[in-house]
Motif scaffolding. Structure first.
Motif, mmCIF file in Angstrom:
data_model
loop_
_atom_site.group_PDB
_atom_site.id
_atom_site.type_symbol
_atom_site.label_atom_id
_atom_site.label_comp_id
_atom_site.label_asym_id
_atom_site.label_seq_id
_atom_site.Cartn_x
_atom_site.Cartn_y
_atom_site.Cartn_z
ATOM 1 N N ASP A 120 0.891 -1.164 0.000
ATOM 2 C CA ASP A 120 0.000 0.000 0.000
ATOM 3 C C ASP A 120 0.924 1.207 0.000
ATOM 4 O O ASP A 120 1.599 1.471 0.990
ATOM 5 C CB ASP A 120 -0.845 -0.111 1.276
ATOM 6 N N ASN A 125 -3.868 11.999 -0.793
ATOM 7 C CA ASN A 125 -5.236 12.471 -0.763
ATOM 8 C C ASN A 125 -5.454 13.255 -2.044
ATOM 9 O O ASN A 125 -4.746 14.220 -2.310
ATOM 10 C CB ASN A 125 -5.466 13.352 0.457
ATOM 11 N N TYR A 383 -11.028 7.217 8.999
ATOM 12 C CA TYR A 383 -9.845 6.644 8.349
ATOM 13 C C TYR A 383 -9.586 5.247 8.916
ATOM 14 O O TYR A 383 -9.225 4.314 8.197
ATOM 15 C CB TYR A 383 -8.694 7.596 8.674
ATOM 16 N N ASP A 387 -9.526 1.569 7.065
ATOM 17 C CA ASP A 387 -8.345 0.704 7.064
ATOM 18 C C ASP A 387 -8.680 -0.688 7.587
ATOM 19 O O ASP A 387 -8.105 -1.675 7.130
ATOM 20 C CB ASP A 387 -7.196 1.346 7.850
ATOM 21 N N GLN A 411 2.203 8.718 11.108
ATOM 22 C CA GLN A 411 1.001 7.897 11.265
ATOM 23 C C GLN A 411 1.272 6.622 12.081
ATOM 24 O O GLN A 411 0.475 5.683 12.054
ATOM 25 C CB GLN A 411 0.411 7.558 9.899
#
Ligand code: ARG
Length: 658
Positions: A120, A125, A383, A387, A411
């Motif tokens: 990933d 964005n 979010y 996920d 993150q």
């Protein structure tokens, strides 16, 4: 053959006489740091002796007696407290290099047990132009995808674009209120980006106006507290120093945030046109959030706008990926999982994992202060919810063994909570890895920004790289006129353009990849495109130089490859080069196990160094006899193929001439 792996296996075999789990000790067989001590070194005797309470040198001696490596190595030597030094037999190196020469995979064997990796990466964005921050995830992720595939794993790459978040509410609000139709007609993405920035600027203005007095108030309180503390200070109390320091740094950060809020305020207040818009839209932030909520709730008008905007945004991204030569198997994006989110939350609740707190639904993880919020009080999914759904999907649809998230270190907390929640929620062996990376910094050691404080757009960055590379390529080529080789410039304009693309884009990628991914790094044009040093340009020159030798010697490479001459290693520089070439597979294994492309750049840089030493000691075209010449030609041909393959795994191209 992967010699290192073979040696580890041999060690594991004898180590099992000393310890139940020999694997970690066998892992201590490493390439030697210093060639004088041999080719490999095993450092397992010391920790093992400590563990078993015996003398390390004695243990090393008994290990070596049992170890069976006579087919591969000279008799092992024991040094210092119990290091075991191993030197490969010359005929083994020679055998391996000749085998690698005739192998399409330049001697790198594929993994025995291929795994299914989902990578990933990039995952910007959308609806905002890509900036320099997106570079890292894109190039690190791409390099990992290339490397894992080359090693024989099954790789599914997925660009998890943010196509469903609050930024869409912002452009929808912007579009409804401020669109310039003519601009939208001619450059839709440019206009959407402008709308996004405009809504952002106006929201920031209102929030700054509201926050400034609050932060000023808390700054005052902090300053008072500090002066009170200083007045009461006890010079004998050493601990106080720390407390003071902490207070002072709180004061500094309050000052910083006031400064940044004031800048945001001034950006609007000093511009009459913006000021007027701000006054006319006092509730802009809340209303933009409402547009997002309406979109998520299925509002027809907003859905229609989203359907219209999204392909335009994705197309703009694609332009960048084409230039970077980065490709994905999928670009599902957050929106794809929207239909699955309600079920995720319901299932978490049913399993007693999600509980309500202040109206929001949260998963509480032991030992973690912050919960994983899966549904906000207003009903919105997050979010985190997306996920979770994504992991479930990747398990079910792809049978993923491992998922690599190539995402900014900031993150970290999110991924930690994601991993913990998955463990509790799904009964699965899936291995989730946050392949985190640091920030790209400007010369001032703050996040790299333009002079006006904006993020540096990726598009303009790539343009600049190619422009600078063009200057360098041209001046190098022009300089050939008076070089010792006495040759004239050899590149026409079209070739110069082509090379500049390869050098410019390669330079940017390499500069990113050669840093340990966890560190922040300073973006530096001069270092990036330098002809010497640890750069793409240096590696590309090393490759082109080999091709240049072939041209000068009128060597037909196809014929060379088909010929029956063997590579033989008589000089130490030949042996060193051959050994380094044979270590390509080892380097790739470490890249794959640590998810660190910088271990590949480091290998290539070392290879280029060994190659330079080789040129200094071993003439190729002017070798003393034909057999030696053919052997050396094959050796540099293989070095070139390894450089090309290695750079390819970094996503970097080579040129035949430079
Ligand atoms: N779109 C996110 C961002 O720009 C990154 C997404 C990373 N991938 C993921 N599965 N969370 O911050």
């Amino acid at each position: 053959m992967n010699v290192l792996q073979e040696l580890k296996n041999r060690f594991a075999h004898v180590l099992s006489d000393y310890v139940d789990d020999p694997a970690p000790f066998a892992e201590m067989v490493k390439p030697a740091q210093d060639a004088r001590f041999g080719d490999f070194q095993a450092n397992c005797a010391m920790p093992l002796a400590k563990r078993n309470g015996v003398n390390p040198r004695d243990l090393a001696t008994s290990l070596v007696e049992k170890l069976n490596v006579t087919d591969l190595c000279e008799p092992p030597e024991i040094a210092g407290p119990g290091f075991i030094n191993l030197r490969l037999k010359d005929d083994v190196v020679e055998g391996n290099i000749n085998q690698a020469y005739t192998d399409d995979r330049v001697g790198v064997s594929g993994v025995e047990q291929p795994l299914t990796y989902v990578i990933d990466f990039s995952s910007p964005n959308v609806a905002k132009p890509m900036h320099v921050g997106h570079l890292r995830s894109s190039v690190i992720g791409d390099s990992l995808q290339r490397t894992m595939r080359f090693l024989g794993h099954k790789v599914i790459s997925d660009n998890h674009i943010g196509d469903w978040g609050t930024q869409f509410g912002m452009i929808i609000y912007g579009y409804k209120n401020f669109v310039d139709n003519a601009a939208y007609e001619s450059d839709p993405v440019g206009e959407l980006a402008r709308l996004y920035r405009l809504v952002n600027t106006l929201s920031d203005y209102h929030s700054a106006v509201e926050k400034i007095p609050q932060v000023e108030k808390s700054l005052e309180t902090l300053a008072e507290e500090l002066s009170q503390m200083e007045a009461d200070a006890d010079p004998k109390d050493k601990k106080q120093k720390k407390v003071f320091k902490k207070k002072r740094s709180e004061i500094e950060s309050a000052k910083d945030s006031i400064k940044s809020l004031q800048e945001k305020k001034a950006a609007v207040a000093d511009d009459p046109e913006l000021k007027e818009l701000a006054i006319a839209h006092p509730e802009i932030a809340r209303l933009a959030r409402e547009e997002t909520a309406k979109l998520h709730a299925g509002d027809a008008e907003n859905q229609k706008l989203w359907d219209q905007f999204l392909p335009q945004c994705v197309e703009a991204l694609q332009g960048i990926y084409d230039r970077l030569d980065v490709h994905f198997d999928h670009t599902f994006g957050e929106s794809y999982y929207n239909p699955m989110l309600a079920e995720v939350v319901a299932d978490l609740e049913a399993k007693g994992l999600a509980t309500e707190s202040d109206g929001a639904k949260c998963v509480f993880i032991e030992g973690n202060a912050a919960p994983f919020i899966v549904q906000k009080a207003d009903g919105a999914y997050t979010y985190a919810t997306t996920d979770l759904a994504t992991v479930q999907y990747r398990l079910k649809e792809f049978g993923a063994d491992k998922v690599l998230y190539v995402v900014d270190a900031r993150q970290g907390e999110h991924f930690k909570l994601l991993m913990e929640t998955i463990k509790l929620w799904l009964n699965t062996e899936i291995d989730l890895q946050h392949v985190s990376f640091g920030t790209v910094m400007g010369e001032d050691r703050r996040p790299f920004k333009t002079r006006s404080g904006d993020n540096v757009g990726l598009e303009s960055l790539l343009d600049e790289a190619v422009r600078k590379a063009r200057e360098i390529v041209a001046s190098n080529d022009d300089a050939k006129t008076d070089s010792t080789e006495n040759s004239a410039p050899e590149l026409d304009e079209a070739t110069r353009d082509e090379i500049s693309q390869i050098v410019g884009i390669g330079g940017i990628k390499y500069a990113d990849l050669h840093h340990n991914r966890e560190s922040d790094y300073v973006f530096d044009w001069d270092k990036m495109l330098a002809k010497t040093g640890d750069t793409a340009t240096y590696m590309q020159y090393a490759y082109a130089r080999i091709q240049g030798i072939f041209r000068r010697g009128n060597i037909d490479v196809e014929q060379l490859r088909a010929s029956s001459f063997r590579i033989h290693l008589d000089e130490s520089a030949e042996r060193a080069l051959a050994l380094k070439i044979c270590r390509f597979g080892e380097a790739l294994d470490t890249v794959a196990s640590e998810y660190r492309p910088n271990l590949l750049t480091q290998y290539l840089f070392e290879l280029a160094g060994v190659l330079t030493t080789f040129y200094g000691e071993c003439p190729v075209l002017k070798a003393e006899d034909e057999t030696t010449k053919q052997s050396r030609l094959k050796l540099i041909d293989l070095a070139g193929r390894v450089i090309k393959q290695g750079l390819d795994l970094l996503g970097i191209e080579v040129c035949e001439k430079m």
